[in-house]
Write a protein that holds these residues in place. Structure first.
Motif, PDB file in Angstrom:
ATOM      1  N   MET A  41     -24.365 -26.273  20.202  1.00  0.00           N
ATOM      2  CA  MET A  41     -25.041 -27.163  19.261  1.00  0.00           C
ATOM      3  C   MET A  41     -26.536 -27.313  19.535  1.00  0.00           C
ATOM      4  SD  MET A  41     -23.310 -30.758  20.540  1.00  0.00           S
ATOM      5  CE  MET A  41     -24.253 -31.768  19.415  1.00  0.00           C
ATOM      6  N   ASN A  42     -26.930 -27.203  20.777  1.00  0.00           N
ATOM      7  CA  ASN A  42     -28.354 -27.366  21.106  1.00  0.00           C
ATOM      8  C   ASN A  42     -29.187 -26.143  20.739  1.00  0.00           C
ATOM      9  OD1 ASN A  42     -27.936 -29.952  22.161  1.00  0.00           O
ATOM     10  ND2 ASN A  42     -27.397 -29.128  24.180  1.00  0.00           N
ATOM     11  N   GLU A  43     -28.508 -25.066  20.336  1.00  0.00           N
ATOM     12  CA  GLU A  43     -29.237 -23.846  19.977  1.00  0.00           C
ATOM     13  C   GLU A  43     -29.690 -23.844  18.522  1.00  0.00           C
ATOM     14  OE1 GLU A  43     -26.989 -20.381  21.000  1.00  0.00           O
ATOM     15  OE2 GLU A  43     -26.309 -21.241  22.919  1.00  0.00           O
ATOM     16  N   TYR A  44     -29.226 -24.838  17.753  1.00  0.00           N
ATOM     17  CA  TYR A  44     -29.529 -24.837  16.323  1.00  0.00           C
ATOM     18  C   TYR A  44     -30.209 -26.143  15.931  1.00  0.00           C
ATOM     19  CZ  TYR A  44     -26.330 -20.918  16.392  1.00  0.00           C
ATOM     20  OH  TYR A  44     -25.723 -19.718  16.694  1.00  0.00           O
ATOM     21  N   SER A  45     -31.303 -25.999  15.201  1.00  0.00           N
ATOM     22  CA  SER A  45     -32.033 -27.173  14.714  1.00  0.00           C
ATOM     23  C   SER A  45     -32.864 -26.762  13.507  1.00  0.00           C
ATOM     24  CB  SER A  45     -32.942 -27.736  15.817  1.00  0.00           C
ATOM     25  OG  SER A  45     -33.909 -26.766  16.200  1.00  0.00           O
ATOM     26  N   GLY A  46     -33.432 -27.729  12.849  1.00  0.00           N
ATOM     27  CA  GLY A  46     -34.330 -27.435  11.738  1.00  0.00           C
ATOM     28  C   GLY A  46     -33.654 -27.178  10.416  1.00  0.00           C
TER      29      GLY A  46
END
Length: 379
Positions: free
Chosen positions: A222-227
């Motif tokens: 989950m911390n690999e995806y943002s924006g």
């Protein structure tokens, strides 16, 4: 995939429909799925006997929703299938839902008309103006005799709770007929996709704007995806929030243990699904997949279903205790922006297949601020 616009957790009905809808707008969509396949619990495949079987139990599509029927037809050919279920009760075989034949067979009655059947039900029912639980809901509809033979012990096997321990809504949705109609559903549209559900989902996802990442637990990455613009979550709601409201009392889910057997004969049983409402066996039903679609094989595959507490969560368990816990998670969910909880596990609510399709289509329409009537015309 770079520049993700929409992140979806789960490749079942809800996630797949939302992916298709947003991809059709030109959005870049990523689906993260922890299993090794798409289609969620609808996933099916050809087994070693050359028979199309469902990994997670039979799925029968039925709907009165024109918009849903129009939508699914775009992605597969369908063949008519009016599903029928029988039950072994004592030493007899009777149709489900309860109808005239069921009552005549079990109780030696000679009912021949809808009026007589309605009178029998009225004479046997135990009225409750507002049923407070599943037991009262069944007694209110059919009375003590049918409750004992058809509902009480089957419910215990299915939910590990007697009807009195469940919300009335669980058993109120079970149909009862005052005629000879032995179809399990009475919806306008009843059909199965030619070639199975997996190919249906393949076609729904066949858009270059959609990427599916299998064998991946969202919470590991989950911390690999943002924006992204929006996140749609279709998994268990309590896991999303780290079980923070379930330290002492966890949300309950029922799972299913599927035990498959091969028999070197044309058919094992006379019907696709045979239920076992009594306590003489500990499984709830036997499914023989060969019946679906008139499949041909020298052998046959049957699957016994045992409902259990541990394993993949399939069914939320609706009762006041679980509702109280879920309400805490719902309050947390409502505070989030651009995060949406969709489907059976995320909403802790039972959905039929068509309801899951409609729920996802309606959510997309509401978020995109489309007029509902105009929206129905374009899907």
């Amino acid at each position: 995939m770079k520049n993700i616009d929409i992140l979806i957790i789960g490749a079942g009905i809800s996630g797949t429909v939302l992916a298709e809808r947003y991809a059709s707008l030109g959005k870049k969509v990523l689906i993260i799925e922890k299993r090794d396949h798409i289609a969620g619990n609808c996933y099916d495949y050809i087994d070693e006997n050359g028979i199309l079987v469902s990994k997670y139990g039979a799925h029968l599509f039925h709907t009165n929703e024109e918009s849903v029927w129009h939508y699914v037809q775009k992605f597969s050919e369908w063949y008519p299938w009016e599903h029928k279920v029988v039950a072994r009760v004592d030493d007899k075989t009777v149709p489900i839902p309860v109808n005239i034949t069921t009552v005549n067979t079990l109780f030696g009655e000679n009912i021949t008309s809808e009026e007589d059947m309605q009178s029998w039900l009225e004479n046997n029912r135990k009225p409750f103006e507002k049923p407070a639980n599943g037991e009262e809901a069944v007694l209110n509809r059919v009375g003590e005799k049918l409750y004992e033979k058809m509902f009480k012990h089957y419910t215990k096997k299915q939910w590990d709770k007697f009807p009195a321990e469940l919300d009335a809504s669980v058993l109120e949705r079970i149909p009862v007929r005052n005629n000879y109609d032995d179809r399990y559903f009475s919806d306008k549209y009843q059909a199965l996709p030619k070639g199975g559900y997996t190919q249906l989902f393949d076609r729904i996802l066949a858009n270059n704007n959609i990427e599916v990442l299998l064998n991946t637990d969202y919470f590991d990455v989950m911390n690999e995806y943002s924006g992204f613009e929006k996140l749609f979550y279709t998994g268990p709601v309590d896991r999303f929030f780290g079980f923070k409201h379930s330290m002492d009392e966890k949300l309950e889910y029922r799972s299913i243990n599927f035990v498959s057997e091969t028999f070197e004969q044309e058919y094992f049983q006379e019907n696709s699904v045979v239920n076992y409402p009594g306590m003489e066996v500990d499984f709830t039903r036997i499914i023989e997949y060969k019946h679906f679609g008139n499949q041909k094989s020298e052998k046959t595959t049957v699957v016994k279903e045992f409902t259990v507490d541990e394993g993949e969560p399939y069914y939320p368990v609706p009762n006041p205790r679980n509702q109280k816990i879920y309400d805490k998670y719902k309050e947390e969910a409502d505070k989030l922006t651009h995060v949406y909880f969709v489907g059976r596990l995320a909403n802790y609510k039972y959905f039929n297949m068509d309801q899951a399709f409609k729920n996802a289509l309606d959510l997309f329409a509401s978020l995109e601020e489309k007029d509902s009537e105009n929206y129905k015309a374009v899907i």
